[in-house]
Design a protein around this motif. Structure first.
Motif, PDB file in Angstrom:
ATOM      1  N   TRP A  21       0.833  -1.201   0.000  1.00 36.24           N
ATOM      2  CA  TRP A  21       0.000   0.000   0.000  1.00 36.24           C
ATOM      3  C   TRP A  21       0.871   1.256   0.000  1.00 36.24           C
ATOM      4  CZ3 TRP A  21      -4.303   2.150  -1.239  1.00 36.24           C
ATOM      5  CH2 TRP A  21      -4.684   3.369  -0.659  1.00 36.24           C
ATOM      6  N   ALA A  44      -7.061  -1.742   2.399  1.00 40.17           N
ATOM      7  CA  ALA A  44      -7.246  -0.537   1.595  1.00 40.17           C
ATOM      8  C   ALA A  44      -7.594  -0.917   0.162  1.00 40.17           C
ATOM      9  CB  ALA A  44      -5.991   0.328   1.603  1.00 40.17           C
ATOM     10  N   HIS A  61     -10.071   2.737   3.326  1.00 37.13           N
ATOM     11  CA  HIS A  61      -8.856   2.224   3.968  1.00 37.13           C
ATOM     12  C   HIS A  61      -8.982   2.259   5.487  1.00 37.13           C
ATOM     13  CE1 HIS A  61      -7.746   6.408   4.970  1.00 37.13           C
ATOM     14  NE2 HIS A  61      -8.237   6.699   3.774  1.00 37.13           N
TER      15      HIS A  61
END
Length: 332
Positions: A21, A44, A61
């Protein structure tokens, strides 16, 4: 469909999710430090739609912080404005000597050229934050720099008026992304910038505090936003538009002298583009063409057919059939 970049941590091994991420954020936003107290179970997902020079993002997220420091700015600065619209959860923003917190349906603008910290948090009843917004090249906003600077971190409402219209536009384009064509992207980006500029002009209420040309530009943006919101109204004419904005019809025409089209031509093109989109939408195949024409204020089917053929080189029936064939070929 619109060009799109998507990422979901569900597609990554659990142990790698937060690291992947962070890499994704660096690649799609700007160099920032990403931290979270939920690394072990971080989740997320993000979609970024290409609207020409503008990018429309939607993100869900776990709680996290993003820190943009001065050194990375000196090393890499794409000179973007970042518009955020929280839809669930809260967003805290710290920049220089300013600090503010934003609730769902608060619009906020910040600048990648300035150090800042974004802190996204949830309430006790929520697991994730949900939001949408825009990445906008600074050169696309035509308001005076001093005016835009005064709007950085200012809370603007997306619950009513032009703010609500902009919020609806962002969520609708995201939801219907598959029904647009790639060449619709730049047009949608222009609409987004027009709506945002109109919202800013309203917030600034510039009056005579800026040069006449700046005041005229903001007035044109307000008028464009008004037109966008009322395209379905058959009574939307230069005369009614001028009356709503307390100007004469002749002054309205003078405002559009420096635009690419007259105000009447721009209204017609916007209506045709909406009708074009509806004709190509698989979910609307059973709606009669004359009903779609009436939806966008074409009172007579024959007038609509002539205008559509002139703009797209074929009658609306052929365009719908062609779009349907392409859709089946693409298994949409």
């Amino acid at each position: 469909m619109l060009a799109e970049m998507a990422f979901n941590t569900q597609d990554v091994f659990v142990a790698d999710r937060f690291a992947r991420w962070r890499e994704h954020v660096l690649r799609t936003y700007v160099p920032v430090e990403v931290d979270s107290d939920h690394v072990a179970n971080f989740a997320a997902s993000q979609r970024i739609l290409d609207l020409g020079g503008v990018q429309l993002w939607t993100m869900e997220h776990s709680p996290m912080t993003l820190r943009r420091a001065q050194k990375p700015i000196r090393q890499s600065d794409p000179e973007l404005y970042h518009l955020s619209l929280p839809l669930r959860g809260t967003m805290g923003l710290i920049s220089s000597d300013q600090e503010a917190e934003y609730e769902p349906y608060d619009l906020v603008l910040h600048d990648t050229s300035r150090p800042h910290l974004i802190r996204a948090t949830t309430s006790h009843s929520e697991d994730t934050i949900l939001g949408t917004g825009l990445f906008i090249p600074r050169k696309l906003l035509l308001l005076p720099q001093k005016a835009i600077d005064s709007l950085i971190m200012r809370r603007l409402s997306a619950r009513e008026g032009i703010g609500a219209l902009l919020a609806h536009f962002l969520t609708q384009v995201t939801r219907d992304a598959g029904s647009y064509r790639p060449d619709d992207g730049p047009r949608l980006g222009m609409v987004a910038v027009d709506l945002l500029s109109a919202l800013f002009a309203r917030a600034l209420d510039a009056g005579n505090s800026y040069p006449p040309e700046s005041h005229q530009q903001t007035l044109v943006l307000r008028i464009r936003a008004f037109i966008q919101a009322n395209l379905h109204d058959p009574q939307l004419t230069p005369r009614t538009i001028a009356a709503v904005h307390n100007i004469s019809t002749s002054y309205l025409h003078r405002l559009f002298q420096h635009e690419e089209e007259t105000v009447a031509a721009w209204i017609r093109r916007q209506r045709l583009e909406r009708a074009c989109h509806d004709l190509a939408d698989p979910a609307q195949r059973t709606i009669p063409i004359h009903a779609i024409a009436a939806r966008w204020a074409f009172r007579h089917a024959a007038d609509f057919t002539r205008a559509f053929r002139s703009a797209y080189g074929m009658p609306p029936k052929d365009y719908r059939n062609q779009s349907s064939q392409h859709c089946r070929a693409d298994s949409c």
